[in-house]
Design an enzyme around this catalytic site. Structure first.
Site, PDB file in Angstrom:
ATOM      1  N   HIS A   1       0.830  -1.212   0.000  1.00  0.00           N
ATOM      2  CA  HIS A   1       0.000   0.000   0.000  1.00  0.00           C
ATOM      3  C   HIS A   1       0.869   1.270   0.000  1.00  0.00           C
ATOM      4  CE1 HIS A   1       1.030   0.756   4.222  1.00  0.00           C
ATOM      5  NE2 HIS A   1       0.856  -0.543   4.420  1.00  0.00           N
TER       6      HIS A   1
ATOM      7  N   GLU B   1      -2.789  -7.172   7.155  1.00  0.00           N
ATOM      8  CA  GLU B   1      -1.572  -6.856   7.905  1.00  0.00           C
ATOM      9  C   GLU B   1      -1.419  -7.785   9.108  1.00  0.00           C
ATOM     10  OE1 GLU B   1       1.392  -6.031   8.317  1.00  0.00           O
ATOM     11  OE2 GLU B   1       1.367  -3.828   8.262  1.00  0.00           O
TER      12      GLU B   1
END
Length: 316
Positions: free
Chosen positions: A17, A107
């Site tokens: 990201h 994550e």
């Protein structure tokens, strides 16, 4: 679908990201849940640039085969979804087969709201304990992430085996996985069968950095087709790992690299080249042990005799 007709993706591309509020200031994690952390303005621009790079990479690699398609997998976190949204600006609707939100590539879980001072101490503990096995209080270890990424990979292969994406065989297929730094490293570790020690040496990808696994002539995937040796070194790959990536460029799918260091050398002191040599070495070791036992017995007998001579009637 038969193995002969199976359409393997030309590329499996990992994208981290863009810059997030948490990357800019870790204090953001003390008030905002990790999944809700947003991209910064710079992160949005990084994601747009990543989209342009992806489009250029895919569209220019094989001008003679212009019919290419993309399928996206994305972590459910806001920062990865926003990254994908900006990447999508570079692609037309007909190029995108679809997208799937995939919870297993999220994550690493560091716990709930993160107290800044406590997290600093915890990360120092992780450095001493080891990044792969250290589990954050109320969170995950990299080993936990490895387990769920392994499950995701099984699903990815079922998508291919069962042609769940309904791919036209004349189209060049590309998978793009928009995820997180540690998750991407674990994905590569699982795919290429890297050891824990090799994982520990890997560096995190930068924001919106792209890492490309490309299908070689023999049907195996390699990082060395798109990336230079200097790039792989920068990522933390050892010379042996880089050599393995270069070998995979022309390796046939399922082929075994006999001299791969971490398959043998890291686990055994020495392996004989043949059964006969192994038997000879075993016999030699047995003779040496017997010889050592004889010498020890002689030494013990000699000590007993000397003790008797010294005593010589003086001992009661």
């Amino acid at each position: 679908m038969s193995p002969d007709n199976k359409l393997l993706p030309k590329r499996i591309i990992l994208v981290r990201h863009g810059e997030s509020e948490g990357n800019l200031d870790t204090a953001a994690y003390t008030t905002t849940p990790d999944p809700k952390i947003q991209l910064t303005e710079s992160g949005l621009l990084q994601a747009q640039e990543a989209g342009a790079r992806l489009h250029a990479l895919i569209s220019s690699s094989n001008p003679s085969s212009p019919e290419w398609r993309v399928y996206f997998y994305v972590s459910p976190y806001d920062r990865t979804r926003s990254t994908l949204r900006e990447i999508g600006r570079s692609f037309s609707r007909r190029r995108v087969i679809g997208v799937r939100e995939e919870c297993r590539i999220r994550e690493q879980d560091f716990g709930n709201f993160q107290v800044e001072e406590r997290m600093r101490e915890t990360k120092e503990d992780r450095e001493r304990f080891g990044r792969f096995f250290y589990r954050f209080p109320e969170g995950e270890s990299a080993a936990d992430v490895f387990d769920r990424v392994s499950s995701f990979l099984e699903s990815l292969w079922r998508d291919i085996d069962m042609n769940r994406l309904h791919i036209n065989p004349s189209h060049e297929l590309n998978f793009v996985i928009v995820s997180h730094g540690l998750t991407s490293r674990v994905f590569l570790m699982k795919w290429f069968k890297w050891t824990v020690e090799q994982f520990e040496a890997l560096n995190n990808p930068g924001n919106s950095e792209i890492r490309v696994m490309e299908l070689g002539q023999g049907g195996d995937y390699s990082l060395a087709i798109h990336h230079t040796e200097e790039e792989l070194e920068k990522w933390g790959l050892s010379p042996e790992m880089i050599a393995d990536q270069k070998w995979r460029v022309n390796a046939h799918k399922g082929e075994w690299k006999e001299d791969c260091k971490w398959y043998f050398g890291d686990f055994f002191d020495h392996l004989a080249d043949s059964d006969k040599e192994c038997e000879t070495e075993a016999a030699t070791e047995e003779e040496e042990q017997q010889h050592e036992e004889v010498e020890n017995n002689l030494l013990t007998n000699s000590e007993d005799i000397n003790e008797e001579e010294l005593c010589n009637g003086q001992c009661s």
